[in-house]
Design a protein around this motif. Structure first.
Motif, PDB file in Angstrom:
ATOM      1  N   ARG A 118      82.020 -24.741  43.614  1.00 22.81           N
ATOM      2  CA  ARG A 118      82.541 -24.520  44.960  1.00 22.81           C
ATOM      3  C   ARG A 118      83.601 -25.535  45.369  1.00 22.81           C
ATOM      4  N   GLY A 119      83.745 -26.612  44.630  1.00 22.59           N
ATOM      5  CA  GLY A 119      84.702 -27.631  45.002  1.00 22.59           C
ATOM      6  C   GLY A 119      86.138 -27.273  44.682  1.00 22.59           C
ATOM      7  N   ILE A 120      86.310 -26.367  43.721  1.00 21.63           N
ATOM      8  CA  ILE A 120      87.651 -25.961  43.303  1.00 21.63           C
ATOM      9  C   ILE A 120      87.565 -24.543  42.763  1.00 21.63           C
ATOM     10  N   GLN A 121      88.663 -23.804  42.849  1.00 17.12           N
ATOM     11  CA  GLN A 121      88.662 -22.417  42.373  1.00 17.12           C
ATOM     12  C   GLN A 121      90.021 -22.092  41.781  1.00 17.12           C
ATOM     13  N   MET A 122      89.998 -21.496  40.586  1.00 19.53           N
ATOM     14  CA  MET A 122      91.232 -21.108  39.914  1.00 19.53           C
ATOM     15  C   MET A 122      91.287 -19.593  39.811  1.00 19.53           C
ATOM     16  N   MET A 123      92.453 -19.044  40.114  1.00 21.36           N
ATOM     17  CA  MET A 123      92.659 -17.604  40.046  1.00 21.36           C
ATOM     18  C   MET A 123      93.922 -17.288  39.278  1.00 21.36           C
ATOM     19  N   ARG A 124      93.945 -16.130  38.666  1.00 23.17           N
ATOM     20  CA  ARG A 124      95.174 -15.582  38.084  1.00 23.17           C
ATOM     21  C   ARG A 124      95.629 -14.477  39.021  1.00 23.17           C
ATOM     22  N   LEU A 125      96.809 -14.650  39.611  1.00 22.81           N
ATOM     23  CA  LEU A 125      97.370 -13.666  40.525  1.00 22.81           C
ATOM     24  C   LEU A 125      98.434 -12.853  39.816  1.00 22.81           C
ATOM     25  N   VAL A 126      98.319 -11.548  39.889  1.00 28.66           N
ATOM     26  CA  VAL A 126      99.353 -10.648  39.391  1.00 28.66           C
ATOM     27  C   VAL A 126      99.936  -9.954  40.613  1.00 28.66           C
ATOM     28  N   ILE A 127     101.206 -10.253  40.899  1.00 28.80           N
ATOM     29  CA  ILE A 127     101.860  -9.706  42.089  1.00 28.80           C
ATOM     30  C   ILE A 127     102.921  -8.715  41.648  1.00 28.80           C
ATOM     31  N   ARG A 128     102.735  -7.467  42.028  1.00 29.56           N
ATOM     32  CA  ARG A 128     103.680  -6.432  41.652  1.00 29.56           C
ATOM     33  C   ARG A 128     104.973  -6.562  42.472  1.00 29.56           C
ATOM     34  N   PRO A 129     106.094  -6.022  41.987  1.00 28.15           N
ATOM     35  CA  PRO A 129     107.339  -6.083  42.760  1.00 28.15           C
ATOM     36  C   PRO A 129     107.120  -5.548  44.170  1.00 28.15           C
ATOM     37  N   GLY A 130     107.533  -6.309  45.175  1.00 33.14           N
ATOM     38  CA  GLY A 130     107.309  -5.935  46.569  1.00 33.14           C
ATOM     39  C   GLY A 130     105.974  -6.396  47.110  1.00 33.14           C
ATOM     40  N   GLY A 131     105.095  -6.886  46.234  1.00 36.38           N
ATOM     41  CA  GLY A 131     103.779  -7.360  46.665  1.00 36.38           C
ATOM     42  C   GLY A 131     103.871  -8.694  47.372  1.00 36.38           C
ATOM     43  N   ALA A 132     102.942  -8.931  48.316  1.00 42.02           N
ATOM     44  CA  ALA A 132     102.997 -10.154  49.112  1.00 42.02           C
ATOM     45  C   ALA A 132     101.645 -10.459  49.733  1.00 42.02           C
ATOM     46  N   SER A 133     101.496 -11.703  50.180  1.00 39.72           N
ATOM     47  CA  SER A 133     100.269 -12.108  50.870  1.00 39.72           C
ATOM     48  C   SER A 133     100.187 -11.493  52.255  1.00 39.72           C
ATOM     49  N   GLY A 134     101.316 -11.049  52.803  1.00 38.92           N
ATOM     50  CA  GLY A 134     101.355 -10.443  54.123  1.00 38.92           C
ATOM     51  C   GLY A 134     102.580 -10.906  54.883  1.00 38.92           C
ATOM     52  N   SER A 135     102.801 -10.328  56.059  1.00 38.21           N
ATOM     53  CA  SER A 135     103.974 -10.680  56.849  1.00 38.21           C
ATOM     54  C   SER A 135     103.726 -11.883  57.742  1.00 38.21           C
ATOM     55  N   THR A 136     102.453 -12.255  57.905  1.00 35.12           N
ATOM     56  CA  THR A 136     102.101 -13.372  58.777  1.00 35.12           C
ATOM     57  C   THR A 136     101.627 -14.555  57.944  1.00 35.12           C
TER      58      THR A 136
END
Length: 200
Positions: A118-136
């Motif tokens: 729980r102290g640290i977390q690693m992820m592999r993110l695959v972001i498709r063209p046009g993909g985003a975390s959001g507008s805010t």
């Protein structure tokens, strides 16, 4: 710069019938809670929650955490993963990674660290063209984030300042800073993303 996206109902129909929405609905039923109760606790609209449950809309990271908190469930329960008995507390084999597909956000997250860490977390993110975390932009109340771009180009906004991060480049910042990120260009962007403490 990533295209602007709506904060309420996306124009794209997700049709996520086996993922996040139905799992949230099942948990709500188990808890014996109404849409109104969960929406009030999570501070989201009833309409948005209903669309999320029906697989027609995907929540932001912030909304997802709030809804899960209202349902008293870890966000990690929403990740898909092979059911092969007790997980190893140290090693996560590639084929055992749990996966969260964020649908219309154009992003897939693979958890690369064990749940007990729980102290640290690693992820592999695959972001498709046009993909985003959001507008805010969003942030977390504590901790730090860092990572490296494996392929493609990552657009990263920190406190209103935009950075272009190419394959091989790395980054690090305090989690309290306001951020947004997206895939730049026409190619898929793959990022190793590390957060401390764990958020899922």
């Amino acid at each position: 710069m990533v295209p602007s996206q709506s904060n309420t109902v996306p124009a794209t129909v997700v049709n996520d019938q086996t993922g996040i929405g139905p799992r949230l609905r099942a948990r709500r039923k188990v808890r014996g809670m109404s849409l109104q109760q969960v929406a009030a606790r999570a501070e989201v609209s009833i309409g948005l929650l209903s669309q999320i449950e029906r697989g027609l809309s995907m929540p932001s990271v912030r909304s997802l955490r709030a809804i899960c908190a209202a349902l008293e469930m870890p966000v990690g329960w929403l990740f898909d993963g092979p059911d092969a008995g007790q997980p190893d507390p140290v090693v996560v084999p590639r084929h055992r990674r749990r996966v969260l597909d964020l649908g219309d956000k154009g992003m897939v997250k693979e958890l690369m660290t064990p749940d007990d860490c729980r102290g640290i977390q690693m992820m592999r993110l695959v972001i498709r063209p046009g993909g985003a975390s959001g507008s805010t932009a969003y942030n977390h109340p504590e901790g730090a984030k860092c990572g490296t771009v494996l392929s493609g180009v990552l657009g990263l906004e920190l406190d209103g300042v935009t950075h272009r991060i190419e394959a091989g480049d790395s980054f690090a910042f305090d989690a309290t800073r306001m951020i947004r990120f997206w895939a730049e260009g026409v190619d898929e962007t793959v990022v190793i993303w590390v957060v401390s403490p764990a958020v899922y």
